[in-house]
Write an enzyme that holds these catalytic residues in place. Structure first.
Site, PDB file in Angstrom:
ATOM      1  CE1 TYR A 185       2.293  43.558  56.793  1.00 28.00           C
ATOM      2  CE2 TYR A 185       1.171  44.824  55.092  1.00 28.00           C
ATOM      3  CZ  TYR A 185       2.142  43.909  55.463  1.00 28.00           C
ATOM      4  OH  TYR A 185       2.970  43.371  54.522  1.00 28.00           O
ATOM      5  CG  ASP A 216      24.252  58.687  49.453  1.00 27.68           C
ATOM      6  OD1 ASP A 216      23.708  59.020  50.532  1.00 27.68           O
ATOM      7  OD2 ASP A 216      24.927  57.657  49.330  1.00 27.68           O
ATOM      8  CG  PHE A 236      33.885  46.534  53.755  1.00 26.51           C
ATOM      9  CD1 PHE A 236      33.362  46.604  52.477  1.00 26.51           C
ATOM     10  CD2 PHE A 236      33.153  47.090  54.791  1.00 26.51           C
ATOM     11  CE1 PHE A 236      32.130  47.206  52.231  1.00 26.51           C
ATOM     12  CE2 PHE A 236      31.928  47.698  54.569  1.00 26.51           C
ATOM     13  CZ  PHE A 236      31.408  47.749  53.276  1.00 26.51           C
ATOM     14  CG  PHE A 256      29.123  54.375  49.976  1.00 26.84           C
ATOM     15  CD1 PHE A 256      30.119  54.711  50.884  1.00 26.84           C
ATOM     16  CD2 PHE A 256      28.118  53.518  50.385  1.00 26.84           C
ATOM     17  CE1 PHE A 256      30.091  54.212  52.181  1.00 26.84           C
ATOM     18  CE2 PHE A 256      28.085  53.021  51.683  1.00 26.84           C
ATOM     19  CZ  PHE A 256      29.071  53.370  52.578  1.00 26.84           C
ATOM     20  CB  THR A 257      30.871  49.820  50.051  1.00 28.87           C
ATOM     21  OG1 THR A 257      30.049  50.412  51.069  1.00 28.87           O
ATOM     22  CG2 THR A 257      32.335  50.153  50.320  1.00 28.87           C
ATOM     23  CE  LYS A 268      25.417  56.086  57.034  1.00 25.22           C
ATOM     24  NZ  LYS A 268      24.775  54.877  56.513  1.00 25.22           N
ATOM     25  NE  ARG A 306      35.073  52.125  54.459  1.00 22.63           N
ATOM     26  CZ  ARG A 306      33.830  51.670  54.255  1.00 22.63           C
ATOM     27  NH1 ARG A 306      32.789  52.483  54.270  1.00 22.63           N
ATOM     28  NH2 ARG A 306      33.615  50.395  54.018  1.00 22.63           N
TER      29      ARG A 306
END
Ligand code: PM9
Length: 499
Positions: A79, A222, A457, A131-132, A265, A390
């Site tokens: 943990y 980012d 979206f 960005f969303t 990514k 998009r």
């Protein structure tokens, strides 16, 4: 071939071979029509078993390596104080170079914590296009996003090498207007997802970094696809042609103070992310919030095995430049296949996806009838290929006025997961999109029948809007009709309509 000399004209051979396969099936055209109807014409609501080639996203959909799978077996599931956590911290420190690291369940977990730490009611966050999830967390923390990307980013036909750059004049004007203390931080996405995966140059990052450091404003990277950005710098920016991607990435990070990372990514992980920074007091605050929202700061919502896969994926992402060269050459191969067939695609080809200009593809469908959503649904119906809207649906509503944002880019994204599909899959995708192009005049728009409050979206549902007779009579306008003129080079931030 030396990837540093790759000009993007040919598909490089895969720098890997395939050891495990996952069967695919294509369902018949009538079943696809039914599936997309039942999904409310939203490709996020399709079941993956009904999809032949899934180009929805490259997020968490990558094929892990044998080294990643083996590393998972070493996951320490303690943990607290797991060894896997320390291995992740070492990987981030050695590849990205930040001092402090907090694991999170994925990128938006890091965005959430960072926004709570740095944003106060009335704060402004300038950045290179929204960005969303990032913008939503900024707004939920009481701040507002201000777009300071270069105008070229809004022109799908513009071939500039670094359309992700921040416009320093816009940033400076904004700072004069709102005063530096109101600026919570400057956010640089590199590359810029919503602009078509367009990169940011090192020169621009250097200038933005100097600007921020002079004023004491933190600069946040980012880094979700920063390896791809580093590769574009290697390929396109003078002075970097012979530098390994690993060194370029490190230099990019050294110009920033903080990074939010969706490791789903570049790092090939199926889940995971992190928040990293150099400032000790920010680390203390963020670490404390981590335990509230993600889990103890030594696991951040992830299992020990996930931390291992992530640590190995981070090292792998910059270990050999041919991984990234191959990945980009796949995207370029698909881009060229579509472009050569006359399909309007965003120029130049970006890193993670081919972006189709839905407004130019469907000039008879006005933006309020959701051309990109319509096109994504039609591509699925025609070929079983899943893509993502998009455009106006992704852009959502203005937080204050509740009016729809009307973004200048109305795009469909065909996103390539890493190490998953082959050349013949890409050829199939090209043929499918061409079929949709041939019947484009028959497509009509969509309207919302259900709109969730946040990030609409993902879960919205739509219904077809039959063609108005007058639209038929007018016939099909030329390929660029209906598109607004290229924006002038301006010195101020984008008006709020631009998102
Ligand atoms: N990007 C994508 O498909 C995942 C679903 S759409 C929200 O492009 C950037 C540049 C991203 C990104 C996710 C996130 C959030 C932050 N920045 O999805 O929470 O492209 O891991 O990351 C998606 P998470």
């Amino acid at each position: 071939m030396n990837p540093a000399r790759h000009q993007g004209r040919e598909l490089l051979p895969e720098p890997y071979r395939i050891k495990m396969v996952e069967p695919l099936r294509i369902i018949p055209p009538e079943a696809r029509k039914k599936a997309v109807r039942e999904a409310g014409y939203n490709t996020f609501l399709l079941r993956s078993r009904d999809i032949y080639i899934d180009l929805l996203t490259d997020s968490g959909t990558n094929a892990m390596s044998d080294a990643q799978w083996s590393a998972m077996m070493m996951g320490d599931e303690a943990y607290a104080g797991s060894q896997s956590y320390f291995r992740l911290v070492e990987a981030v420190q050695s590849i990205y170079g930040y001092r402090y690291v907090i694991p999170t369940h994925q990128g938006r977990g890091a965005e959430h914590i960072l926004s709570r730490c740095l944003i106060r009611p009335g704060s402004i966050v300038p950045g290179n296009m929204y960005f969303t999830t990032t913008r939503l967390h900024q707004e939920l923390a009481g701040g507002g996003f201000a777009d300071v990307i270069v105008d070229e980013a809004y022109d799908p036909q513009c071939d500039d090498s670094f359309k992700g750059n921040i416009d320093l004049r816009k940033l400076e004007n904004l700072t004069k207007k709102v005063s530096a203390p109101k600026i919570a931080y400057v956010a640089v996405g590199a590359p810029v997802n919503m602009a078509g995966g367009q990169p940011v140059s090192m020169e621009n990052m250097r200038q933005v970094s100097a600007f921020c450091r002079k004023r004491g404003i933190p600069l946040v990277l980012d880094a979700a696809r920063a390896v791809e950005n580093a590769y574009f710098i290697q390929q396109r920016e003078p002075g970097y042609g012979l530098k390994p991607v690993r060194d370029i990435l490190r230099e990019m990070c050294s110009l920033t103070d903080i990074c939010t990372m969706s490791a789903k990514k570049d790092a090939f992980a199926n889940i995971g992310g992190f928040l990293a920074m150099n400032d000790a007091s920010l680390y203390e605050e963020a670490k404390n919030l981590c335990v509230v929202y993600e889990g103890l700061h030594t696991y951040g919502g992830l299992a020990g095995r996930d931390l291992e896969a992530l640590a190995q994926g981070i090292r792998e992402s910059v270990e050999r430049d041919d991984w990234i060269a191959h990945r980009i050459s796949q995207v370029q191969y698909l881009w060229r296949g579509l472009k050569d067939a006359g399909i309007p695609v965003v120029h130049p080809c970006g890193g993670h996806a081919v972006f189709v200009d839905a407004q130019a593809f469907l000039p008879h469908i006005p933006q309020k009838l959701l051309p990109a959503q319509t096109l994504a649904a039609a591509i699925y119906a025609d070929s079983g290929v899943r893509s993502m809207e998009r455009g106006i649906v992704s852009a959502g509503r203005d937080a204050a006025t509740k009016q729809d944002h009307a973004p200048e880019l109305e795009l469909v994204r065909l996103t390539l997961p890493r190490r998953v599909y082959t050349q013949t899959h890409l050829d199939y995708v090209s043929r499918g999109v061409r079929r949709t192009f041939q019947r484009r005049d028959s497509l009509c728009g969509l309207k919302f029948v259900y709109e969730p409050k946040y990030l609409r979206f993902f879960q919205a549902r739509f219904a077809p809007v039959p063609k108005a007779p007058s639209a038929r009579r007018r016939g099909r306008p030329g390929p660029r009709a209906g598109r607004r003129a290229r924006p002038r080079s301006g010195a101020g931030p984008r008006p709020s309509r631009r998102t």
